[in-house]
Design an enzyme around this catalytic site. Structure first.
Site, PDB file in Angstrom:
ATOM      1  N   GLY A  77      32.971 -10.569  10.867  1.00  0.00           N
ATOM      2  CA  GLY A  77      33.262 -11.896  10.959  1.00  0.00           C
ATOM      3  C   GLY A  77      33.430 -12.168  12.517  1.00  0.00           C
ATOM      4  N   SER A  78      34.220 -13.538  12.485  1.00  0.00           N
ATOM      5  CA  SER A  78      33.997 -14.148  13.895  1.00  0.00           C
ATOM      6  C   SER A  78      35.546 -13.278  14.467  1.00  0.00           C
ATOM      7  CB  SER A  78      34.679 -15.397  14.045  1.00  0.00           C
ATOM      8  OG  SER A  78      35.843 -15.746  13.304  1.00  0.00           O
ATOM      9  N   CYS A 109      25.270 -10.351  14.181  1.00  0.00           N
ATOM     10  CA  CYS A 109      26.094  -9.985  15.142  1.00  0.00           C
ATOM     11  C   CYS A 109      25.532  -9.244  16.143  1.00  0.00           C
ATOM     12  CB  CYS A 109      27.433  -9.405  14.522  1.00  0.00           C
ATOM     13  SG  CYS A 109      26.740  -7.799  13.787  1.00  0.00           S
ATOM     14  N   GLY A 112      38.925 -12.258  13.087  1.00  0.00           N
ATOM     15  CA  GLY A 112      39.597 -10.821  13.207  1.00  0.00           C
ATOM     16  C   GLY A 112      41.006 -10.562  13.787  1.00  0.00           C
ATOM     17  N   GLU A 170      34.655  -5.712  12.820  1.00  0.00           N
ATOM     18  CA  GLU A 170      33.199  -5.460  13.418  1.00  0.00           C
ATOM     19  C   GLU A 170      33.373  -6.990  13.622  1.00  0.00           C
ATOM     20  OE1 GLU A 170      29.623  -6.439  13.931  1.00  0.00           O
ATOM     21  OE2 GLU A 170      29.363  -5.804  11.794  1.00  0.00           O
TER      22      GLU A 170
HETATM   23  C1  UN1 Z   1      25.677  -7.947  11.261  1.00  0.00           C
HETATM   24  O1  UN1 Z   1      25.142  -8.790  11.739  1.00  0.00           O
HETATM   25  O2  UN1 Z   1      26.992  -7.966  11.000  1.00  0.00           O
HETATM   26  O3  UN1 Z   1      21.865  -3.773  13.522  1.00  0.00           O
HETATM   27  C2  UN1 Z   1      25.197  -6.470  10.999  1.00  0.00           C
HETATM   28  C3  UN1 Z   1      21.723  -4.869  12.852  1.00  0.00           C
HETATM   29  C4  UN1 Z   1      21.930  -4.610  11.295  1.00  0.00           C
HETATM   30  C5  UN1 Z   1      23.313  -5.141  11.140  1.00  0.00           C
HETATM   31  C6  UN1 Z   1      23.741  -6.141  11.536  1.00  0.00           C
HETATM   32  N1  UN1 Z   1      21.581  -3.366  11.055  1.00  0.00           N
HETATM   33  O4  UN1 Z   1      21.201  -5.612  13.367  1.00  0.00           O
END
Ligand code: UN1
Length: 508
Positions: free
Chosen positions: A239-240, A295, A244, A261
């Site tokens: 998340g953000s 992300c 975190g 993450e």
């Molecule tokens: C995410 O956005 O939290 O590498 C994960 C990627 C994907 C996972 C993204 N396999 O874009």
């Protein structure tokens, strides 16, 4: 819409807590609103601190049985979960699209990621290897072994509502851990559908109740009590950065473990030798895919000034072709943002870009009329920016792409690394020195570094995660499984004597 919910097994009122059976919850109602049409597509009775306590107790109890199932047998059950996911790929993929606004191909791609990690975990279940060491003492043997850890709390975001759970859960399950899932309140239907599938397989295999668990509710009623609970030795959260930081402080306070993450602000360096056609295609997928809400989304292009104009024109040309609309329609390439709040954040960032001296080159408009009247559909945006603009250092979870020109390669690397986040990165070049420098320890400071492929769409076989404000956690492949187990170093004395290490004499 009804069919999608029915096929995924989530029509009607849901309970917000599952631990082998669905508990009756009274902590208000949680609604899932589809960004596709703005309608409430599902409701759950919310879980609260009481349900968190019950579910954790059940997960602790189940752990005492589950950890005694041999790891390859646990792998066999995960294999069956993978088969069940294969059967439900289309149904789950459509639900992901409906609930989050991802296009169908990406919804199904996400389910494929679950299948892939299930397959990976099956193999890993026979490879939970510990090292053997040579003891410095005669007649002694040393080795290490990996034991199950306990219940693992998995907190997931709306943007990968099922895949991120499975990176954690499949590995945790073969490791002998039980799993407590707190999905985003914006995407809990996907979580309920997946929980039902996994729970059915576990039940068919006579596994105890409480191996996979679910808690639906907001941060205050579910997230915080779960994170505080000392019976949950590991919290894995996506998340953000702000979220975190909060979790890290609470879990560190009880000396628990985290896998974090968090935000990314992923850049691509484009050098003069790059194949610009390939580069533009990779950038469009990285920046526009999932409507800029990964992300790993490409947010910053650090491009040599000699190729700046050509790349800019190619990107604007490609952006004009992006078909925006119903994510469930086959031809759509970009669906809506998750909600109108995300649109407000995007517009706010665009204002700041302009007030900080950037220039909007394309897009950045809220669409209206017909399906667009939800206020969640936007045109993806390209801006000219410079690296010093404060807004460029932030992760705006929207399809905004910054073009930042550079003159020399060292400057490009320093711009690239000059943001607080450190998830994914890439360079497009055909120059060996440039690509090797980028991959070296004076190059990219990110957890993921690619050459001639974009920043998003990582495969599950590698360890996934990043440095700096991204949080340092690693999930999915490689040896990420170790974070879900406890390491024990064992020394066995078969000598009949009692020699001490370091040559110490201690005779009485
Ligand atoms: C995410 O956005 O939290 O590498 C994960 C990627 C994907 C996972 C993204 N396999 O874009």
């Amino acid at each position: 819409m009804k069919d999608i919910l029915k096929n995924a097994g989530v029509e009607g009122e849901l309970s917000g807590a599952f631990c082998g059976s669905w508990l009756s919850c009274t902590h208000g109602e949680v609604n899932s609103v589809s960004p596709v049409n703005g309608e409430v597509i599902g409701t759950a009775s919310g879980a609260g601190p009481k349900e968190v306590e019950t579910v954790v107790e059940r997960a602790v109890e189940a752990f005492s049985t589950w950890r005694m199932v041999p790891a390859p047998k646990r792998g066999e059950i995960v294999r069956q979960i993978g088969l069940a996911l294969r059967k439900n790929k289309k149904a789950l993929g459509a639900l992901v699209s409906l609930e989050t606004g991802k296009i169908r191909a990406e919804g199904e791609g996400e389910v494929q990621e679950m299948i892939d990690i299930a397959d990976f975990a099956v193999g890993q279940s026979r490879m939970l290897y510990g090292l053997g060491m040579h003891s410095e003492r005669p007649g002694h043997r040393m080795y290490e072994q990996w034991h199950p850890l306990g219940p693992v709390g998995v907190i997931t975001a709306f943007n990968f509502p099922v895949a991120v759970w499975s990176w954690n859960a499949m590995i945790a399950l073969i490791a002998g851990d039980t799993v407590i899932w707190k999905p985003s309140s914006k995407a809990f239907l996907c979580a309920a559908a997946v929980t039902k599938i996994a729970a059915e397989v576990l039940e068919q295999n006579n596994c105890p109740a409480g191996v996979v668990n679910l808690l639906i509710g907001d941060r205050k009623s579910v997230g915080t009590p779960l994170v505080k609970n000392p019976k949950v030795p590991l919290i894995s959260a996506t998340g953000s950065v702000a979220m975190g930081r909060g979790i890290a402080a609470v879990v560190a306070g009880r000396l628990g473990r985290t896998i974090l993450e968090l935000g990314g602000n992923n850049g691509i360096v484009v050098t003069p030798s790059a194949d610009l056609d390939l580069t533009a295609r990779a950038i469009v997928f990285g920046a526009v895919g999932t409507a800029g809400q990964r992300c790993t989304t490409t947010r910053r292009i650090i491009v040599h000034q000699d190729v700046y104009d050509r790349l800019k024109d190619a990107l604007i040309g490609a952006y004009r072709q992006v078909r925006i609309g119903d994510p469930l329609a086959e031809e759509t390439l970009m669906g809506p943002l998750i909600d109108t709040g995300a649109v407000v954040d995007m517009m706010d960032a665009l204002n700041r870009i302009e007030s900080q001296g950037g220039e909007i080159l394309y897009g950045g408009k809220v669409l209206s009329g017909g399906i667009y009247d939800t206020g969640t559909y936007v045109t993806p945006c390209i801006c000219r920016a410079d690296a010093q603009m404060p807004v460029v250092a932030e992760e705006t979870f929207a399809p905004i792409l910054y073009l930042i020109p550079y003159r020399d390669f060292d400057e490009a690397v320093s711009i690239h690394n000059g943001v607080p986040q450190g998830l994914s990165s890439a360079i497009f070049t055909n120059d060996l020195q440039e690509s090797e420098t980028f991959l070296s320890h004076r190059g990219s400071d990110c957890g993921i570094a690619n050459v001639n492929i974009g920043t998003s769409g990582a495969e599950i076989g590698g360890a996934f995660g990043g440095e700096k404000e991204t949080g340092g956690g690693r999930e999915a492949g490689s040896d990420a499984w170790k974070a879900y187990m406890r390491r024990q170093t064992c020394t066995i004395n078969w000598s009949g004597e009692l020699p001490l290490a370091q040559g110490i004499e201690f005779d009485i």
